[in-house]
Write an enzyme that holds these catalytic residues in place. Sequence first.
Site, PDB file in Angstrom:
ATOM      1  N   SER A 162      83.225  45.571 -22.216  1.00  0.00           N
ATOM      2  CA  SER A 162      81.759  45.566 -22.179  1.00  0.00           C
ATOM      3  C   SER A 162      81.153  45.154 -23.512  1.00  0.00           C
ATOM      4  O   SER A 162      80.017  44.671 -23.565  1.00  0.00           O
ATOM      5  CB  SER A 162      81.223  46.934 -21.754  1.00  0.00           C
ATOM      6  OG  SER A 162      81.466  47.914 -22.745  1.00  0.00           O
ATOM      7  N   THR A 178      87.376  49.846 -19.429  1.00  0.00           N
ATOM      8  CA  THR A 178      88.514  50.772 -19.471  1.00  0.00           C
ATOM      9  C   THR A 178      89.075  51.068 -18.093  1.00  0.00           C
ATOM     10  O   THR A 178      90.277  51.262 -17.929  1.00  0.00           O
ATOM     11  CB  THR A 178      88.077  52.079 -20.163  1.00  0.00           C
ATOM     12  OG1 THR A 178      87.722  51.793 -21.515  1.00  0.00           O
ATOM     13  CG2 THR A 178      89.191  53.114 -20.145  1.00  0.00           C
TER      14      THR A 178
END
Length: 599
Positions: free
Chosen positions: A68, A28
């Site tokens: 991730s 992010t």
Amino acid sequence: MADDTAPQQAGTPAGTPRRVTVLTLGGTISARGGGADARLTGREVLDTPGITPAGVQVDLHDFRRVPSSSLTFEDLTALADEVRRAVAAGSGVVVVQGTDTLEETAFLLDLLCTTERPIAVTGAMRRPDLPGADGPANLAAALAVAADPGCQGLGVLVVLADEIHAARHATKAHTTSVATFASPGAGPLGGVVEGVPRILLRPTVPTRMCGLNLDPALRIALLTLSLGDTGELLDAVAEHPERYDGLVVAAFGAGHVPARLVEPLAALTARMPVVLASRTGAGTTLSHTYRGPGSEADLLHRGLIPAGPLAPAKARLLLHALLSSGARGPAGYDRPASPRASPTSTARASPDPPPGASFPRRPPGHFRYGRCVTTPGGPTVHLRNERSETWGVGMAERGRPRDTAADERILRAAQAQLMEHGYAGFAVDKVAEQAGVAKTTLYRRWPTKDHLAVAVVAHMQDDVPVTDTGDVRADLVAYAGRIADGLHHMRRAGGHGAADEHSVCVVAELIAAAARHPDIGVRVRAVFARRNTLVLDLIDRARLRGALRPATDPVVLFDQLAGALYYRLLITGLPVDGPYIERLVDSALHGALPPQENR
């Protein structure tokens, strides 16, 4: 009285910049616009004004650029390698990634990377193009932690929202909050105040007693139970045990399962390690509070291994690392003794009691803290409970203990076969015959010829000591000489003497096997990485005590020595004698010695 809340001082020599290596993986913090195409580079993430603390030198590596949730074990083993290189070169480390799997990355690095230097893992909860983006502040705090010597010896840390958490405890507790990370049952170790880390608590026990390895080829299943579970997913594991090397069960409460699942789980313990964890998110599994069918006492008696306070996802990672590092037992892995056995008993347990029977009080062996010792077959991890009672190999509830004397006979016989017949003539059946063991005994330990050959090389390397006398030149000359002797020995394998150039080098064959089989490649690299770490630490200690220049890179220095030895022995075939080794070490050290010694 000491003030534990006082800022930790840098403590570095005047004029010496503190080094921090930043490894960016995406997430992010770089997801501008929310799409993959507009993702920021590591440099763009780091270039925000005010992020880097004064006096800190940052080395940036744009390692990956993925969410991730898409990271793989291959990515993380490569990341651990980069982290080890950085700390060996005297640098702190910051890993930047998405928060979805951040707690797992941090815990895995804590298992794989043995160092006192600060390693901080951070990320962001809000995209960089949204109001209140938290990425820059998190990165600045992580850099401050990684650059501060006061944060050494804490293990890998998770740093977000100005809080510092131990990786073993940190968990993501909210889907969107910028203060999402918490440490249930422990709390944060400290915080970052005005850019300065303040450490309030220090762990008394490290996450592990030695660095572990990770074999991406292993598969550990994670089964989360739910109300009304009738066992279909467990059946899928049981019906295809060849697909899995272990199982973690995220059970109800303090370690409970439906009574109908007890027998299938007990049957699985004879084929793979089965770990009992809790799905609740906080607290530890129990051992003897409840004793009926499907209770924690019932399951531990039947061979399941308690996860203690570890969350299921972290228990899965620890089991994966333990098995990758050589944890073994009667069925190929370690498990704790029967709840009815004494801590030092190696005798076979009495027959199972009827369902619902009570068991005498006996604390289980939480495998949260592994004590690693070296054995002829490589590192063996013994499992230890929180009252420091230790048991491992030879402490099984069913079956016979693994015979370490048989391990030694097998490895010695395999080494003799390799040296006499070379890799091409290396026959596993002959090894079993010479060692006086059944072929099933050998294959249970090492399933293929390549696996056994890797174990032999590891065994030979374990016989080569790495000594630190305080004289770095003498230590490196001695070590390089021992390695050269071993390589000469393996180069002649299968031949009739030093002049036989038709013999095939065992090391060259292992390199070829690593190219053919990725899982063998991981094992070969793990063998050399374990040994290389000792030498890198030796060089780094010499650098820290002033015997080498502060800027000396231990990895580069070691590569110069090892690369020259392997090239000369495997490519040119020229001899490596004592005078050559001394010249090689002197040449490599020439640019690393302090000015007054570098004449």
